[in-house]
Design a protein around this motif. Structure first.
Motif, PDB file in Angstrom:
ATOM      1  N   GLY A 225       0.717  -1.192   0.049  1.00  0.00           N
ATOM      2  CA  GLY A 225      -0.013   0.168  -0.046  1.00  0.00           C
ATOM      3  C   GLY A 225       0.714   1.311  -0.075  1.00  0.00           C
ATOM      4  O   GLY A 225       0.297   2.376   0.255  1.00  0.00           O
ATOM      5  N   ALA A 226       2.228   1.152  -0.057  1.00  0.00           N
ATOM      6  CA  ALA A 226       2.958   2.431  -0.156  1.00  0.00           C
ATOM      7  C   ALA A 226       2.630   3.247  -1.442  1.00  0.00           C
ATOM      8  O   ALA A 226       2.250   2.750  -2.508  1.00  0.00           O
ATOM      9  CB  ALA A 226       4.441   1.990  -0.230  1.00  0.00           C
ATOM     10  N   ARG A 227       2.755   4.587  -1.000  1.00  0.00           N
ATOM     11  CA  ARG A 227       2.768   5.672  -2.157  1.00  0.00           C
ATOM     12  C   ARG A 227       4.092   5.750  -2.434  1.00  0.00           C
ATOM     13  O   ARG A 227       4.923   6.611  -1.880  1.00  0.00           O
ATOM     14  CB  ARG A 227       1.886   6.838  -1.521  1.00  0.00           C
ATOM     15  N   ILE A 228       4.449   5.441  -3.602  1.00  0.00           N
ATOM     16  CA  ILE A 228       5.833   5.151  -3.964  1.00  0.00           C
ATOM     17  C   ILE A 228       6.206   6.305  -5.040  1.00  0.00           C
ATOM     18  O   ILE A 228       5.486   6.283  -6.060  1.00  0.00           O
ATOM     19  CB  ILE A 228       6.086   3.772  -4.148  1.00  0.00           C
TER      20      ILE A 228
ATOM     21  N   ILE B  55       0.275   4.349 -12.513  1.00  0.00           N
ATOM     22  CA  ILE B  55       1.373   5.053 -12.305  1.00  0.00           C
ATOM     23  C   ILE B  55       1.330   6.300 -13.353  1.00  0.00           C
ATOM     24  O   ILE B  55       1.068   6.374 -14.410  1.00  0.00           O
ATOM     25  CB  ILE B  55       2.567   3.738 -13.245  1.00  0.00           C
ATOM     26  N   THR B  56       2.169   7.526 -12.713  1.00  0.00           N
ATOM     27  CA  THR B  56       2.377   8.677 -13.247  1.00  0.00           C
ATOM     28  C   THR B  56       3.629   8.766 -13.533  1.00  0.00           C
ATOM     29  O   THR B  56       4.672   8.609 -12.781  1.00  0.00           O
ATOM     30  CB  THR B  56       1.739   9.918 -12.330  1.00  0.00           C
ATOM     31  N   VAL B  57       3.954   9.223 -14.995  1.00  0.00           N
ATOM     32  CA  VAL B  57       5.652   9.320 -15.268  1.00  0.00           C
ATOM     33  C   VAL B  57       5.937  10.816 -15.561  1.00  0.00           C
ATOM     34  O   VAL B  57       5.236  11.498 -16.353  1.00  0.00           O
ATOM     35  CB  VAL B  57       5.739   8.583 -16.727  1.00  0.00           C
ATOM     36  N   ARG B  58       6.967  11.204 -14.898  1.00  0.00           N
ATOM     37  CA  ARG B  58       7.237  12.527 -15.078  1.00  0.00           C
ATOM     38  C   ARG B  58       8.592  12.813 -15.497  1.00  0.00           C
ATOM     39  O   ARG B  58       9.588  11.960 -14.999  1.00  0.00           O
ATOM     40  CB  ARG B  58       6.995  13.326 -13.836  1.00  0.00           C
TER      41      ARG B  58
ATOM     42  N   ASP C  29       1.017  14.142  -4.533  1.00  0.00           N
ATOM     43  CA  ASP C  29       1.401  12.894  -4.488  1.00  0.00           C
ATOM     44  C   ASP C  29       1.128  12.239  -3.026  1.00  0.00           C
ATOM     45  O   ASP C  29       0.910  10.957  -2.997  1.00  0.00           O
ATOM     46  CB  ASP C  29       2.473  12.533  -5.195  1.00  0.00           C
ATOM     47  N   VAL C  30       1.563  12.726  -2.108  1.00  0.00           N
ATOM     48  CA  VAL C  30       1.430  12.269  -0.751  1.00  0.00           C
ATOM     49  C   VAL C  30       2.342  10.843  -0.788  1.00  0.00           C
ATOM     50  O   VAL C  30       2.062  10.062  -0.171  1.00  0.00           O
ATOM     51  CB  VAL C  30       0.272  11.955  -0.131  1.00  0.00           C
ATOM     52  N   ILE C  31       3.529  11.137  -1.435  1.00  0.00           N
ATOM     53  CA  ILE C  31       4.397  10.067  -1.393  1.00  0.00           C
ATOM     54  C   ILE C  31       5.079   9.743   0.021  1.00  0.00           C
ATOM     55  O   ILE C  31       5.656  10.471   0.693  1.00  0.00           O
ATOM     56  CB  ILE C  31       5.762  10.281  -2.435  1.00  0.00           C
TER      57      ILE C  31
END
Ligand code: SAM
Length: 217
Positions: A16-19, A65-68, A80-82
């Motif tokens: 469940g990590a926001r990575i 997945i968001t790619v930047r 994003d609250v990573i």
């Protein structure tokens, strides 16, 4: 399919990590984490256009997945609250520089999973100076190369020179012994070919040799 090195990194990511994976290349790690259901929000950061475009293509049907395209941690936005950052497959100095360049942000993140290809001591030093403590370390061999993975969380630690170089969780491991025996062989070879004139370099290498011999005995 992931290789052994990336698989070991994947196994260290909490459910469940926001990575954010910085220097994600083709986003293989994140694709694996989403496909196996471990992660449902991920940012892939890449500074190079080629791998960035391949990541976009590889993840076009994966909304998680968001790619930047960005330098280092500037790929991450507050929204994003990573809580987990992975930086893998680069030199330890570059990893420390990436962490340092957005320090006010890095120091708020819960888990750092770092896999330097060299200069692990520089990474541990940065962590110690910036309010992190080591919570896990792994060492493994993949296709003939030995890799260390360093996991850190917020907290205090005080490492001495040996702990900085050799880590604190690795020294019982077979691969650890192999790594430092290999380094000793390299050092002995270098000493045998180094010209007399390179006295300073020689002293540096002898100091490392003594440190390793003292530690692995
Ligand atoms: N992380 C993947 C892995 O461990 O297999 C890829 C490792 S690859 C050798 C290093 C990647 O980091 C390259 O794709 C490179 O473009 C990227 N990179 C290097 N410096 C970077 C930076 N400052 N910000 C983002 N990406 C970077």
């Amino acid at each position: 399919r992931l290789g052994k090195r990336l698989r070991a990194i994947a196994d260290l990511v909490a459910d469940g990590a926001r990575i954010a994976d910085i220097g994600s290349d083709h986003a293989k790690l994140l694709i694996f984490l989403v496909e196996t259901g471990k992660v449902s929000y991920a940012v892939a950061g890449e500074v190079a256009r080629g791998p960035y475009e391949i990541s976009l293509k590889n993840t076009k049907d994966i909304p998680e997945i968001t790619v930047r395209l960005a330098n280092g941690l500037f790929a991450i936005e507050e929204a994003d609250v990573i809580n987990t950052i992975v930086i893998a497959g680069m030199g330890g100095i570059l990893i420390s520089e990436i962490l340092e360049a957005r320090k006010e942000f890095t120091t708020k993140v819960k888990h750092l999973i770092l896999q330097p290809n060299n200069e692990e001591a520089a990474v541990r030093f940065w962590l110690m100076k910036n309010g992190f403590k080591l919570v896990n370390e792994q060492i493994l061999e993949d296709r003939g190369k030995i890799y260390e993975i360093i996991v850190a969380e917020a907290g205090d630690m005080l490492l001495n020179e040996d702990e900085m170089k050799f880590g604190i969780f690795l020294n019982k491991h077979e691969i650890f012994k192999k790594k430092w025996s290999q380094r000793l062989s390299e050092i002995n070879y270098v000493l045998s070919v180094l010209p007399e004139s390179q006295e300073t370099e020689k002293q540096k290498i002898i100091a490392e040799k003594n440190q390793i011999e003292r530690f692995i005995k």
